[in-house]
Design an enzyme around this catalytic site. Structure first.
Site, PDB file in Angstrom:
ATOM      1  N   ASP A  13     -31.362 -63.390  34.723  1.00 48.83           N
ATOM      2  CA  ASP A  13     -31.779 -63.003  36.062  1.00 48.83           C
ATOM      3  C   ASP A  13     -32.751 -61.828  35.914  1.00 48.83           C
ATOM      4  O   ASP A  13     -32.887 -61.254  34.826  1.00 48.83           O
ATOM      5  CB  ASP A  13     -30.551 -62.616  36.884  1.00 48.83           C
ATOM      6  N   ASP A  15     -33.956 -59.085  38.892  1.00 48.55           N
ATOM      7  CA  ASP A  15     -33.617 -57.858  39.612  1.00 48.55           C
ATOM      8  C   ASP A  15     -32.165 -57.485  39.350  1.00 48.55           C
ATOM      9  O   ASP A  15     -31.257 -58.286  39.563  1.00 48.55           O
ATOM     10  CB  ASP A  15     -33.864 -58.024  41.114  1.00 48.55           C
ATOM     11  N   ASP A 209     -26.374 -60.252  37.253  1.00 52.75           N
ATOM     12  CA  ASP A 209     -25.674 -59.074  37.794  1.00 52.75           C
ATOM     13  C   ASP A 209     -24.871 -59.389  39.043  1.00 52.75           C
ATOM     14  O   ASP A 209     -24.231 -58.500  39.599  1.00 52.75           O
ATOM     15  CB  ASP A 209     -26.684 -57.966  38.106  1.00 52.75           C
TER      16      ASP A 209
END
Length: 257
Positions: A13, A15, A209
């Site tokens: 991922d 961000d 995250d």
């Protein structure tokens, strides 16, 4: 940690894993250099449909990271591939940015605001009541409603802002039609990532995250999951979910330390 380092490749991922806004996270330059020096296959996967791979490459370059455009895969690209697989040569009415339109054009899905096969919605800063009215009209006439991703909100340089899930909700409510979302946690995104890397699921680790999109997508794709605490999830949050990541790290830098 050796189990992670021994993987053939990584799906990451962006961000909360690689950067926050315009700030590179701790250990990221070293992690990317390690992957490049060790010939690891890798792709950055993002639910955001707002930028093309070239624009994402330029964004990282401005942060001092040298990653070519072929290492990026977006929900706009996944949406275009999905529609092409469902109905080649179809047309769409789009509420979204230029990157989404370009991804659709690249798969010969052309714009149509009269009788399109699909209404496609992605994050955009040109959202308007007029466009929502048009989308509702077209869906009621039979167009299928597609969302690039189900995210309700997303982080920006100015804080939390509404994302595709919020933007598409008025259309769903007014028409009584539920959208089909292509982006994470839909396993389609990770399968596209695997195809891009030409790897089997057991050879890859997925680093994210968010428990509600990244980790569940990895679990449902039978990929080893690595949750990093550099984004939106804390250790305390993990127990709020009925599933767990295989590994939990402070950030991607832990992999090579």
């Amino acid at each position: 940690m050796e189990n992670i380092r021994d993987k053939v490749g990584f799906i990451c991922d962006m961000d909360g894993v690689i950067y926050h806004g315009n700030k590179v996270l701790d250990g990221v330059p070293e992690f990317i250099s390690w992957m490049q020096e060790n010939d690891k296959k890798f792709v950055f996967l993002t639910n955001s449909p707002e930028r093309t791979p070239h624009e994402l490459s330029m964004k990282l370059e401005r942060m001092g990271l040298n990653v070519s455009a072929d290492h990026f895969y977006t929900s706009a690209m996944a949406t275009a591939e999905f529609l092409h697989s469902q109905k080649p040569g179809s047309t769409a009415y789009v509420i979204g940015e230029a990157a989404l339109t370009k991804a659709l054009y690249d798969h010969r899905i052309y714009m149509n605001d009269v009788n399109p096969d699909y209404v496609v919605v992605g994050e955009t800063r040109t959202y308007s009541f007029e466009k929502v009215e048009k989308a509702i009209e077209l869906v009621l006439k039979g167009a299928k409603l597609i969302g690039t991703n189900p995210d309700i909100t997303g982080p920006t340089e100015r804080g939390i802002m509404p994302a595709t899930g919020s933007l598409i909700a008025p259309i769903e409510i007014a028409t009584g039609k539920k959208a089909y979302f292509v982006g994470k946690p839909n396993p389609l995104m990770l399968r596209h990532g695997l195809n891009k890397l030409n790897c089997h699921s057991q050879d890859i680790a997925f680093i994210g995250d968010r428990m509600d999109t990244d980790i569940i997508a990895g679990i449902e794709s039978n990929i080893d999951t690595v949750l990093v605490l550099s984004g939106v999830t804390s250790v305390e949050n993990i127990d709020n979910f009925p599933y767990r990541p295989k590994y939990v790290l402070n950030g991607v830098g832990d992999i090579i330390r």
